[in-house]
Design a protein around this motif. Structure first.
Motif, PDB file in Angstrom:
ATOM      1  N   SER A 137       0.817  -1.201   0.000  1.00  0.00           N
ATOM      2  CA  SER A 137       0.000   0.000   0.000  1.00  0.00           C
ATOM      3  C   SER A 137       0.859   1.261   0.000  1.00  0.00           C
ATOM      4  O   SER A 137       0.637   2.179  -0.804  1.00  0.00           O
ATOM      5  CB  SER A 137      -0.940   0.012   1.208  1.00  0.00           C
ATOM      6  OG  SER A 137      -1.706   1.192   1.221  1.00  0.00           O
ATOM      7  N   VAL A 138       1.846   1.348   0.892  1.00  0.00           N
ATOM      8  CA  VAL A 138       2.656   2.569   0.952  1.00  0.00           C
ATOM      9  C   VAL A 138       3.494   2.729  -0.308  1.00  0.00           C
ATOM     10  O   VAL A 138       3.726   3.857  -0.764  1.00  0.00           O
ATOM     11  CB  VAL A 138       3.544   2.602   2.219  1.00  0.00           C
ATOM     12  CG1 VAL A 138       2.700   2.683   3.468  1.00  0.00           C
ATOM     13  CG2 VAL A 138       4.495   1.427   2.278  1.00  0.00           C
ATOM     14  N   LEU A 139       3.929   1.631  -0.915  1.00  0.00           N
ATOM     15  CA  LEU A 139       4.695   1.720  -2.149  1.00  0.00           C
ATOM     16  C   LEU A 139       3.826   2.282  -3.276  1.00  0.00           C
ATOM     17  O   LEU A 139       4.263   3.160  -4.032  1.00  0.00           O
ATOM     18  CB  LEU A 139       5.246   0.351  -2.538  1.00  0.00           C
ATOM     19  CG  LEU A 139       6.044   0.316  -3.849  1.00  0.00           C
ATOM     20  CD1 LEU A 139       7.269   1.229  -3.759  1.00  0.00           C
ATOM     21  CD2 LEU A 139       6.456  -1.120  -4.192  1.00  0.00           C
ATOM     22  N   ARG A 140       2.585   1.790  -3.377  1.00  0.00           N
ATOM     23  CA  ARG A 140       1.684   2.315  -4.408  1.00  0.00           C
ATOM     24  C   ARG A 140       1.436   3.803  -4.198  1.00  0.00           C
ATOM     25  O   ARG A 140       1.404   4.573  -5.154  1.00  0.00           O
ATOM     26  CB  ARG A 140       0.355   1.554  -4.387  1.00  0.00           C
ATOM     27  CG  ARG A 140       0.415   0.165  -4.965  1.00  0.00           C
ATOM     28  CD  ARG A 140      -0.978  -0.285  -5.387  1.00  0.00           C
ATOM     29  NE  ARG A 140      -1.938  -0.154  -4.305  1.00  0.00           N
ATOM     30  CZ  ARG A 140      -2.299  -1.144  -3.501  1.00  0.00           C
ATOM     31  NH1 ARG A 140      -1.761  -2.359  -3.665  1.00  0.00           N
ATOM     32  NH2 ARG A 140      -3.198  -0.953  -2.548  1.00  0.00           N
ATOM     33  N   LYS A 141       1.277   4.201  -2.945  1.00  0.00           N
ATOM     34  CA  LYS A 141       1.043   5.620  -2.675  1.00  0.00           C
ATOM     35  C   LYS A 141       2.259   6.445  -3.056  1.00  0.00           C
ATOM     36  O   LYS A 141       2.134   7.529  -3.655  1.00  0.00           O
ATOM     37  CB  LYS A 141       0.692   5.818  -1.194  1.00  0.00           C
ATOM     38  CG  LYS A 141      -0.625   5.170  -0.782  1.00  0.00           C
ATOM     39  CD  LYS A 141      -0.931   5.432   0.676  1.00  0.00           C
ATOM     40  CE  LYS A 141      -2.107   4.608   1.164  1.00  0.00           C
ATOM     41  NZ  LYS A 141      -3.306   4.787   0.349  1.00  0.00           N
ATOM     42  N   PHE A 142       3.435   5.969  -2.720  1.00  0.00           N
ATOM     43  CA  PHE A 142       4.660   6.701  -3.055  1.00  0.00           C
ATOM     44  C   PHE A 142       4.845   6.810  -4.561  1.00  0.00           C
ATOM     45  O   PHE A 142       5.357   7.813  -5.077  1.00  0.00           O
ATOM     46  CB  PHE A 142       5.869   6.007  -2.427  1.00  0.00           C
ATOM     47  CG  PHE A 142       7.186   6.652  -2.751  1.00  0.00           C
ATOM     48  CD1 PHE A 142       7.487   7.920  -2.273  1.00  0.00           C
ATOM     49  CD2 PHE A 142       8.128   5.991  -3.522  1.00  0.00           C
ATOM     50  CE1 PHE A 142       8.713   8.525  -2.569  1.00  0.00           C
ATOM     51  CE2 PHE A 142       9.343   6.589  -3.823  1.00  0.00           C
ATOM     52  CZ  PHE A 142       9.642   7.853  -3.355  1.00  0.00           C
ATOM     53  N   GLU A 143       4.409   5.792  -5.289  1.00  0.00           N
ATOM     54  CA  GLU A 143       4.586   5.774  -6.742  1.00  0.00           C
ATOM     55  C   GLU A 143       3.503   6.545  -7.489  1.00  0.00           C
ATOM     56  O   GLU A 143       3.538   6.605  -8.712  1.00  0.00           O
ATOM     57  CB  GLU A 143       4.638   4.324  -7.233  1.00  0.00           C
ATOM     58  CG  GLU A 143       5.914   3.596  -6.789  1.00  0.00           C
ATOM     59  CD  GLU A 143       5.961   2.160  -7.267  1.00  0.00           C
ATOM     60  OE1 GLU A 143       4.872   1.593  -7.511  1.00  0.00           O
ATOM     61  OE2 GLU A 143       7.070   1.609  -7.399  1.00  0.00           O
ATOM     62  N   ALA A 202      11.235  13.474  -0.542  1.00  0.00           N
ATOM     63  CA  ALA A 202      11.083  13.069   0.860  1.00  0.00           C
ATOM     64  C   ALA A 202       9.706  13.449   1.387  1.00  0.00           C
ATOM     65  O   ALA A 202       9.118  12.737   2.200  1.00  0.00           O
ATOM     66  CB  ALA A 202      12.172  13.723   1.705  1.00  0.00           C
ATOM     67  N   TRP A 203       9.162  14.580   0.938  1.00  0.00           N
ATOM     68  CA  TRP A 203       7.820  14.999   1.335  1.00  0.00           C
ATOM     69  C   TRP A 203       6.783  13.989   0.835  1.00  0.00           C
ATOM     70  O   TRP A 203       5.846  13.639   1.543  1.00  0.00           O
ATOM     71  CB  TRP A 203       7.555  16.387   0.770  1.00  0.00           C
ATOM     72  CG  TRP A 203       6.190  16.955   1.004  1.00  0.00           C
ATOM     73  CD1 TRP A 203       5.294  17.338   0.048  1.00  0.00           C
ATOM     74  CD2 TRP A 203       5.561  17.242   2.262  1.00  0.00           C
ATOM     75  NE1 TRP A 203       4.150  17.844   0.627  1.00  0.00           N
ATOM     76  CE2 TRP A 203       4.292  17.790   1.987  1.00  0.00           C
ATOM     77  CE3 TRP A 203       5.958  17.082   3.591  1.00  0.00           C
ATOM     78  CZ2 TRP A 203       3.401  18.177   2.985  1.00  0.00           C
ATOM     79  CZ3 TRP A 203       5.073  17.470   4.592  1.00  0.00           C
ATOM     80  CH2 TRP A 203       3.824  18.010   4.285  1.00  0.00           C
ATOM     81  N   GLY A 204       6.950  13.497  -0.387  1.00  0.00           N
ATOM     82  CA  GLY A 204       6.040  12.484  -0.913  1.00  0.00           C
ATOM     83  C   GLY A 204       6.129  11.184  -0.134  1.00  0.00           C
ATOM     84  O   GLY A 204       5.116  10.512   0.100  1.00  0.00           O
ATOM     85  N   ALA A 205       7.332  10.809   0.292  1.00  0.00           N
ATOM     86  CA  ALA A 205       7.501   9.601   1.107  1.00  0.00           C
ATOM     87  C   ALA A 205       6.772   9.748   2.435  1.00  0.00           C
ATOM     88  O   ALA A 205       6.073   8.838   2.894  1.00  0.00           O
ATOM     89  CB  ALA A 205       8.986   9.325   1.337  1.00  0.00           C
ATOM     90  N   TYR A 206       6.942  10.913   3.046  1.00  0.00           N
ATOM     91  CA  TYR A 206       6.262  11.197   4.325  1.00  0.00           C
ATOM     92  C   TYR A 206       4.750  11.139   4.150  1.00  0.00           C
ATOM     93  O   TYR A 206       4.027  10.564   4.969  1.00  0.00           O
ATOM     94  CB  TYR A 206       6.710  12.583   4.797  1.00  0.00           C
ATOM     95  CG  TYR A 206       6.061  13.073   6.059  1.00  0.00           C
ATOM     96  CD1 TYR A 206       6.594  12.764   7.303  1.00  0.00           C
ATOM     97  CD2 TYR A 206       4.918  13.876   6.014  1.00  0.00           C
ATOM     98  CE1 TYR A 206       6.008  13.231   8.469  1.00  0.00           C
ATOM     99  CE2 TYR A 206       4.322  14.347   7.171  1.00  0.00           C
ATOM    100  CZ  TYR A 206       4.874  14.017   8.389  1.00  0.00           C
ATOM    101  OH  TYR A 206       4.281  14.481   9.535  1.00  0.00           O
ATOM    102  N   GLN A 207       4.250  11.739   3.066  1.00  0.00           N
ATOM    103  CA  GLN A 207       2.815  11.757   2.831  1.00  0.00           C
ATOM    104  C   GLN A 207       2.263  10.364   2.566  1.00  0.00           C
ATOM    105  O   GLN A 207       1.142  10.036   2.980  1.00  0.00           O
ATOM    106  CB  GLN A 207       2.486  12.679   1.651  1.00  0.00           C
ATOM    107  CG  GLN A 207       2.706  14.153   1.939  1.00  0.00           C
ATOM    108  CD  GLN A 207       1.832  14.644   3.091  1.00  0.00           C
ATOM    109  OE1 GLN A 207       0.648  14.371   3.150  1.00  0.00           O
ATOM    110  NE2 GLN A 207       2.439  15.349   4.024  1.00  0.00           N
ATOM    111  N   ALA A 208       3.016   9.524   1.872  1.00  0.00           N
ATOM    112  CA  ALA A 208       2.560   8.160   1.598  1.00  0.00           C
ATOM    113  C   ALA A 208       2.344   7.383   2.896  1.00  0.00           C
ATOM    114  O   ALA A 208       1.336   6.691   3.073  1.00  0.00           O
ATOM    115  CB  ALA A 208       3.574   7.437   0.713  1.00  0.00           C
ATOM    116  N   VAL A 209       3.296   7.522   3.818  1.00  0.00           N
ATOM    117  CA  VAL A 209       3.180   6.817   5.095  1.00  0.00           C
ATOM    118  C   VAL A 209       2.078   7.438   5.952  1.00  0.00           C
ATOM    119  O   VAL A 209       1.280   6.733   6.583  1.00  0.00           O
ATOM    120  CB  VAL A 209       4.532   6.833   5.841  1.00  0.00           C
ATOM    121  CG1 VAL A 209       4.383   6.202   7.220  1.00  0.00           C
ATOM    122  CG2 VAL A 209       5.582   6.092   5.035  1.00  0.00           C
ATOM    123  N   THR A 210       2.022   8.768   5.979  1.00  0.00           N
ATOM    124  CA  THR A 210       0.999   9.445   6.771  1.00  0.00           C
ATOM    125  C   THR A 210      -0.402   9.068   6.307  1.00  0.00           C
ATOM    126  O   THR A 210      -1.289   8.798   7.114  1.00  0.00           O
ATOM    127  CB  THR A 210       1.176  10.972   6.678  1.00  0.00           C
ATOM    128  OG1 THR A 210       2.457  11.324   7.203  1.00  0.00           O
ATOM    129  CG2 THR A 210       0.108  11.691   7.471  1.00  0.00           C
TER     130      THR A 210
END
Length: 300
Positions: A241-247, A262-270
């Motif tokens: 799920s988090v990988l799909r969001k990051f991509e 890095a902001w996109g990575a943070y947002q994917a996890v959040t």
């Protein structure tokens, strides 16, 4: 929904959150009073909200109103909620001067959240929070952030009405401190939005965030200990799920500041933690704040 903003008094009135509670006798099946206990009752409806010991003194919703009114120059009322028929009452207010865009079109906001309960489930509490409380789920999210080790100093718990009264004089100073902290934190977020994040770095980030879930081993063949090996990201249900969001599937990933940063990575996890894993037993088991360890700001 209303246009513009309201005073705290008017907002609580419109939300029917300005009710008072009082203790009433508790009776057994023979209609004999049970000593030592009281039914905390909502006086406008007559509904019993909880049964507490006779020493319990409720903090009235009026204390929330007075605190919000005392800060009328520093906040704008945003939401007032009555939950579980009045067992919990909350307000959310926007802190003036504690808002800004990470990049154009990607705003962040700091809120002041006040809450109390009449069933003992949560204490009377004020929190500086990024969460806008509009329901039970968002209240749980705000409390989870405020009670985490990193943010424990961002909340104030009050046990008695006299403590609420003494706090009011200090609130403008506390709000001003939080406003300055928010402005400094916004620089960190902007730094993250300008920092590229490769898939290798994203894997490192997720490994740090979900370190607890990666502990131990897993059997490649169920029940066969001879096939045991260390857990990897692909073994986690969170990973896909988090990988799909990051991509690209996360909300706001169409913004250049989010794609591959890095902001996109943070947002994917959040987004994963706040939208998909909110039913987890431990809301603090995974926290996205570790991003600052992998992507420190130039000032740190």
């Amino acid at each position: 929904m209303v246009d513009g903003t309201l005073s705290a008094t008017e907002a609580f009135r419109m939300a029917k959150a300005d009710f008072h509670v009082s203790g009433r006798p508790v009776f057994d099946t023979d209609m004999q009073p049970i000593p030592g206990y009281q039914a905390v009752t909502r006086m406008d409806t007559g509904r019993a909200l909880s049964v507490m010991t006779e020493t319990y003194t409720p903090i009235q919703n009026d204390s929330l109103i007075r605190i919000a009114e005392a800060l009328h120059e520093d906040i704008n009322m945003d939401a007032v909620c009555v939950l579980s028929d009045g067992k919990k009452v909350t307000f959310t207010a926007r802190i003036r001067g504690a808002e800004g865009d990470v990049v154009p079109g990607d705003p962040v906001q700091q809120y002041l959240v006040g809450c109390t309960s009449h069933d003992g489930s949560i204490p009377f509490q004020l929190m500086f929070s990024p969460v806008r409380v509009v329901c039970q789920n968002t209240l749980s999210a705000a409390l989870g952030v405020a009670n985490s080790q990193r943010h424990r100093d961002s909340s104030i718990r009050i046990r008695h009405t006299k403590n609420a009264d003494s706090l009011i004089a200090r609130l403008p100073e506390l709000v001003d401190v939080r406003r300055r902290q928010f402005i400094g934190g916004l620089d960190e977020l902007r730094h993250m939005a300008a920092t590229p994040c490769s898939i290798t770095q994203f894997r490192q980030y997720i490994t740090a965030v979900f370190a607890d879930q990666l502990q131990g081993t897993i059997n490649d063949v169920r029940g066969d200990k001879s096939t045991a090996r260390p857990r990897v990201l692909e073994d986690l249900p969170e990973w896909t799920s988090v990988l799909r969001k990051f991509e690209g599937e996360a909300i706001g990933m169409e913004l250049p500041s989010s794609r591959g940063t890095a902001w996109g990575a943070y947002q994917a996890v959040t987004e994963y933690i706040s939208h998909e894993s909110g039913r987890a037993k431990d809301p603090n088991a995974a926290t996205p704040y570790l991003i600052t360890k992998l992507y420190p700001t130039t000032s740190s």
